[in-house]
Design a protein around this motif. Structure first.
Motif, mmCIF file in Angstrom:
data_model
loop_
_atom_site.group_PDB
_atom_site.id
_atom_site.type_symbol
_atom_site.label_atom_id
_atom_site.label_comp_id
_atom_site.label_asym_id
_atom_site.label_seq_id
_atom_site.Cartn_x
_atom_site.Cartn_y
_atom_site.Cartn_z
ATOM 1 N N THR A 105 36.445 -0.637 15.164
ATOM 2 C CA THR A 105 36.882 -2.004 14.880
ATOM 3 C C THR A 105 37.672 -2.067 13.583
ATOM 4 O O THR A 105 37.475 -1.255 12.673
ATOM 5 C CB THR A 105 35.668 -2.944 14.782
ATOM 6 N N LEU B 61 32.497 -7.718 20.655
ATOM 7 C CA LEU B 61 32.939 -7.005 19.462
ATOM 8 C C LEU B 61 34.372 -7.375 19.084
ATOM 9 O O LEU B 61 34.698 -7.528 17.905
ATOM 10 C CB LEU B 61 32.843 -5.495 19.677
ATOM 11 N N ALA C 296 26.616 -5.835 15.386
ATOM 12 C CA ALA C 296 27.132 -5.636 16.738
ATOM 13 C C ALA C 296 26.138 -6.139 17.781
ATOM 14 O O ALA C 296 26.510 -6.830 18.742
ATOM 15 C CB ALA C 296 27.440 -4.163 16.973
#
Length: 345
Positions: A251, A162, A260
């Motif tokens: 994020t 991520l 993701a």
């Protein structure tokens, strides 16, 4: 070329897992085992209360257990695996490094020392270069490398995926950790059966600090910690093996649940014998992963993820890894393979 290796703390839970992994290893040969003074001088068969669900390897069972000191290990041993309690590790691991041994350690002592690499090879193998700084500063012929805590190692590979794609800003995690993470005598049956314990001493701090070091950047001289804010709540539950974790990751870049999952599915292994072809196994089912069903994914060396959903500032997901395989013994073996590949032995 076969590398002769030793194991410190060979009779414990992680030490037994190390033997299970190292005995059939294509590149490593077990040449020395150490344990407490009470076990020194006995055969491994006599010293170890063997609890692995496979027989003790015959070529290991008759090895005489030595004291945990450099003089008890043959000079032709090139690599030491340490599974010592942290207090003991803090005392004796530097002695082995000063004596010229390279140590791949699962013990928690020293993980956050500025000159000690904390490594997951699929995530931050380049941090191994910190060993050059360590040798210069400490004057060691040997070296000390650490793998992270078993709960940290479960969530960091998905978080690394991520971070690379969407830039992590905040992480919140609640763990459901297996009893084997406390060792064979760590949690009694009266404590854990029909129960859950919402505290594991020191575990939250390890997850919050080690993850930032693993996700940090190495510039050739030091590791700069990742900027993400990490907060953890750790809980012990009555499963035998496999740490399950619920993670909320915010994020900087917008991310969907599907994006993701795709980012994590793209994380490949590395060219080392113990690394799986794909590090992260993504499950589409909303009730997976589960410890009993998924802890042995890729021989216990993979990380399983699932349950993705979008949140206001990022995604929530669940992740799982086998805590004594990927989270402990297997992680140390993998780091030993990295040390051999990079020419540090």
């Amino acid at each position: 070329m076969t590398v002769r290796v030793g194991i410190l703390g060979a009779t414990g839970a992680v030490g037994q897992r190390l033997i299970q992994l190292l005995d059939p290893h294509p590149d490593f040969e077990i040449a020395a085992l150490t344990a407490s003074e009470a076990s020194a001088g006995s055969s491994y068969r006599e010293a170890a209360k063997w609890r692995i669900d496979a027989p003790i390897p015959e070529d290991v069972a008759d090895i005489t257990v030595g004291a945990t000191e450099p003089d008890a290990v043959p000079d032709d041993v090139s690599l030491i695996f340490s599974s010592l309690p942290s207090g003991v590790g803090a005392e004796v691991e530097p002695d082995f490094c000063e004596a010229g041994y390279v140590v791949s350690s699962n013990s928690s002592n020293g993980r956050m020392d500025e000159d000690v690499p904390l490594i997951i090879p699929e995530v931050n193998a380049d941090h191994v270069g910190l060993l050059e700084v360590q040798r210069d500063e400490r004057g060691w012929d040997g070296a000390l490398l650490k793998n992270p805590n078993c709960s940290t190692i479960t969530m960091v590979p998905p978080l690394a995926a991520l971070d690379r794609a969407f830039d992590l800003t905040d992480v919140r995690v609640s763990t459901l950790q297996a009893v084997s993470g406390a060792g064979y005598s760590g949690v009694t049956s009266m404590e854990i059966i029909d129960n859950a314990i919402p505290h594991i001493g020191g575990e939250e701090q390890k997850m919050e600090t080690e993850s930032r070091k693993l996700l940090g950047d190495f510039d050739g001289a030091e590791v700069r910690l990742n900027d993400a804010d990490v907060a953890a709540s750790c809980n012990r539950i009555p499963t035998l093996d496999g740490h399950l974790e619920n993670v909320w990751a915010d994020t900087a870049e917008d991310v969907t649940a599907a994006e993701a999952a795709d980012a994590m599915a793209d994380v490949s292994g590395v060219d080392l014998p113990s690394s799986p072809e794909r590090l992260i196994r993504v499950f589409e089912e909303p009730d997976r992963p589960q410890p009993r069903l998924d802890r042995n994914v890729d021989g216990g060396m993979g990380v399983a993820v699932g349950g993705f959903r979008e949140t206001t500032d990022g995604v929530q997901f669940n992740c799982l890894a086998h805590n004594t395989m990927r989270g402990a013994a297997g992680a140390s073996v993998l780091n030993g393979e990295l040390l051999a590949q990079r020419g540090y032995l």
